[in-house]
Motif scaffolding. Structure first.
Motif, PDB file in Angstrom:
ATOM      1  N   GLU A  34      -2.810   0.282  -4.420  1.00  0.00           N
ATOM      2  CA  GLU A  34      -2.898  -0.767  -3.498  1.00  0.00           C
ATOM      3  C   GLU A  34      -2.029  -1.943  -4.698  1.00  0.00           C
ATOM      4  OE1 GLU A  34      -5.660  -2.996  -1.748  1.00  0.00           O
ATOM      5  OE2 GLU A  34      -4.315  -4.951  -1.766  1.00  0.00           O
ATOM      6  N   GLU A  40      -7.796   3.231  -3.944  1.00  0.00           N
ATOM      7  CA  GLU A  40      -9.074   3.307  -2.993  1.00  0.00           C
ATOM      8  C   GLU A  40      -8.486   4.192  -1.894  1.00  0.00           C
ATOM      9  OE1 GLU A  40      -8.132  -0.775  -1.867  1.00  0.00           O
ATOM     10  OE2 GLU A  40      -6.866  -0.043   0.065  1.00  0.00           O
ATOM     11  N   HIS A  97      -4.678  -1.689  -7.897  1.00  0.00           N
ATOM     12  CA  HIS A  97      -5.673  -0.347  -7.986  1.00  0.00           C
ATOM     13  C   HIS A  97      -5.901   1.026  -6.998  1.00  0.00           C
ATOM     14  CE1 HIS A  97      -6.859  -3.452  -4.334  1.00  0.00           C
ATOM     15  NE2 HIS A  97      -6.780  -1.927  -4.146  1.00  0.00           N
ATOM     16  N   HIS A 148       0.603  -0.932  -0.286  1.00  0.00           N
ATOM     17  CA  HIS A 148       0.106   0.242  -0.250  1.00  0.00           C
ATOM     18  C   HIS A 148       0.662   1.485  -0.047  1.00  0.00           C
ATOM     19  CE1 HIS A 148      -3.704  -2.879   1.357  1.00  0.00           C
ATOM     20  NE2 HIS A 148      -3.421  -1.706   1.071  1.00  0.00           N
TER      21      HIS A 148
HETATM   22 MN    MN Z   1      -6.284  -2.579   0.451  1.00  0.00          MN
END
Ligand code: MN
Ligand code: ZN
Length: 433
Positions: free
Chosen positions: A150, A124, A122, A14
């Motif tokens: 991530e 988030e 992706h 992350h």
């Molecule tokens: Mn995550």
């Protein structure tokens, strides 16, 4: 190596983006060290009726990161709700991406040519932060809604050494791209690993997740420990439970945190408040053109200049230092790149001379002190000209490039200690005389 058990390891990384504002509102994203709950609004507090809208810069940064790792970029993408309950998640769900991430199918190559496949990257939102004081728990929502990228790899790792190299390159990449600080100690980069052991070449039927590990060193220790723990259990014929474990530095071992939830526990569904996103080829092209020289490209270029692999990788590991090195090289024709790198790395002269030109001047002074004496230089030149009559004739016939060869011969006799400018001038004078 124990061939009976083969570690199968995948990573999740992350990374918090350094955008001006949060992912779905206009609050500042830079939260570190700020007074708790001063950078919040109805959207990132999850108040009823608040409407999120997507941060365009964060989406472009994610695509840039994906392109750097050779990912395919989705032309059509969307956000999804990932439901779970935790006090730091006021909405009861995290806005993330499920089946249509912005980037998928990337590749990273190690220095030794090992390939690691990136499954997806992706975008988030980050959660709030719990602060535990005695028996009290407090929540700071300044971090709630900060853009979080991530990256998920395929389970291609077989040991912790390659993982270390991979993660350092990922950290460098986000820094080179300028999309994140990648600071582990501030939580801007956070690591997770999935580990299982394949027995006799068979696919494992379990996965142990290592979570909340905040340094490269601890992750390496945790993985090495976990491989040993699982080997011992399998050796005894025991079944390894699917669970999440953390690293206890004081105990020097991994400790169980909770049993793992399945993906469908999250009840993913498309985020109804944010329309799906179409990504045009022109945008991808524009972002591609903004990507700077990447760490592995820089290392290769430095080795091409004649630097050793060690020096090349040390200089590449700090962007500002590599820029300084590039500037010094540009300013000096006669100084060898190995000399420059050596003085920077071993004597830290770049910290002493903040301007690249200052270091160039210093190196020239250092080299002068060490130059061969004039009479030694003179006799070396005479010797070389006598032994290279053909070269002398060539020069007289107009082949000026022969000078370089003659300088080289003189330097050979002087063991590289001739003052390059003085040698050149003296040779030309003698040839023309
Ligand atoms: Mn995550
Ligand atoms: Zn907000």
């Amino acid at each position: 190596m124990n061939k009976k058990f083969e570690p199968i390891i995948g990573l999740e990384v992350h990374v918090e983006l350094s955008t001006k504002t949060k992912m779905f509102c206009a609050c500042p994203a830079d939260h570190f060290g700020k007074k708790p709950n001063t950078q919040v609004c109805p959207v990132c507090l999850g108040l009823p009726g608040a409407l999120p809208y997507a941060n365009k810069q964060a989406i472009e940064d994610t695509i840039k990161f994906g392109l750097s790792l050779g990912c395919e970029i989705s032309d059509f993408s969307k956000f999804d709700r990932k439901h779970y309950f935790y006090p730091d998640l006021p909405k009861g769900y995290q806005i993330s991406q499920y089946d249509l991430p912005f980037c998928k199918k990337g590749v990273w190559k190690s220095k030794d040519g090992n390939t690691i496949n990136v499954r997806r990257i992706h975008l988030e939102e980050d959660t709030g932060k719990l602060i535990h004081i005695g028996t009290d728990s407090q929540i700071d929502f300044n971090r709630s809604g900060v853009p979080l990228v991530e990256l998920v790899t395929e389970p291609d790792f077989r040991d912790s050494v390659l993982i270390d190299e991979f993660l350092k390159d990922i950290q460098l990449t986000v820094r080179y791209l300028g999309i994140s600080t990648g600071d582990m100690e501030k939580g801007s980069m956070r690591l997770e690993a999935n580990i299982s052991l394949s027995k006799d070449g068979k696919l494992p039927d379990y996965k142990v997740e290592l979570k909340n590990i905040n340094s490269f060193r601890f992750l390496k220790k945790a993985i090495d420990w976990e491989i040993k723990r699982q080997e011992e259990l399998l050796e005894k014929g025991e079944k390894i439970p699917q669970e999440t474990r953390g690293w206890s530095e004081s105990k020097g071992e991994t400790v169980s945190q909770r049993t793992k939830e399945e993906a469908n526990d999250y009840r993913y569904f498309p985020e109804p408040d944010i329309p799906p996103i179409t990504i045009k080829p022109q945008l991808i092209e524009k972002i591609k053109n903004e990507i700077p020289e990447l760490p592995w490209e820089k290392r290769k270029r430095y080795q091409g200049l004649g630097l050793s692999a060690g020096y090349a990788s040390t200089l590449t590991s700090e962007l500002s230092r590599s820029k300084y090195f590039d500037d010094v090289v540009k300013l000096s024709d006669d100084i060898s790149v190995e000399t420059i790198a050596g003085l920077m790395i071993n004597q830290k002269l770049d910290e002493q001379y903040l301007e690249p030109a200052g270091l160039v001047k210093k190196i020239l002074e250092l080299e002068k002190k060490d130059f061969a004496k004039a009479d030694e230089t003179d006799s070396a030149i005479i010797e070389v000209l006598e032994n290279n009559q053909k070269g002398v004739l060539d020069y007289k016939e107009g082949k000026a490039e022969v000078i370089g060869f003659l300088i080289g011969q003189v330097q050979k006799i002087l063991k590289g200690k001739g003052d390059p400018n003085a040698v050149r001038e003296a040779i030309i004078t003698k040839l023309n005389g």
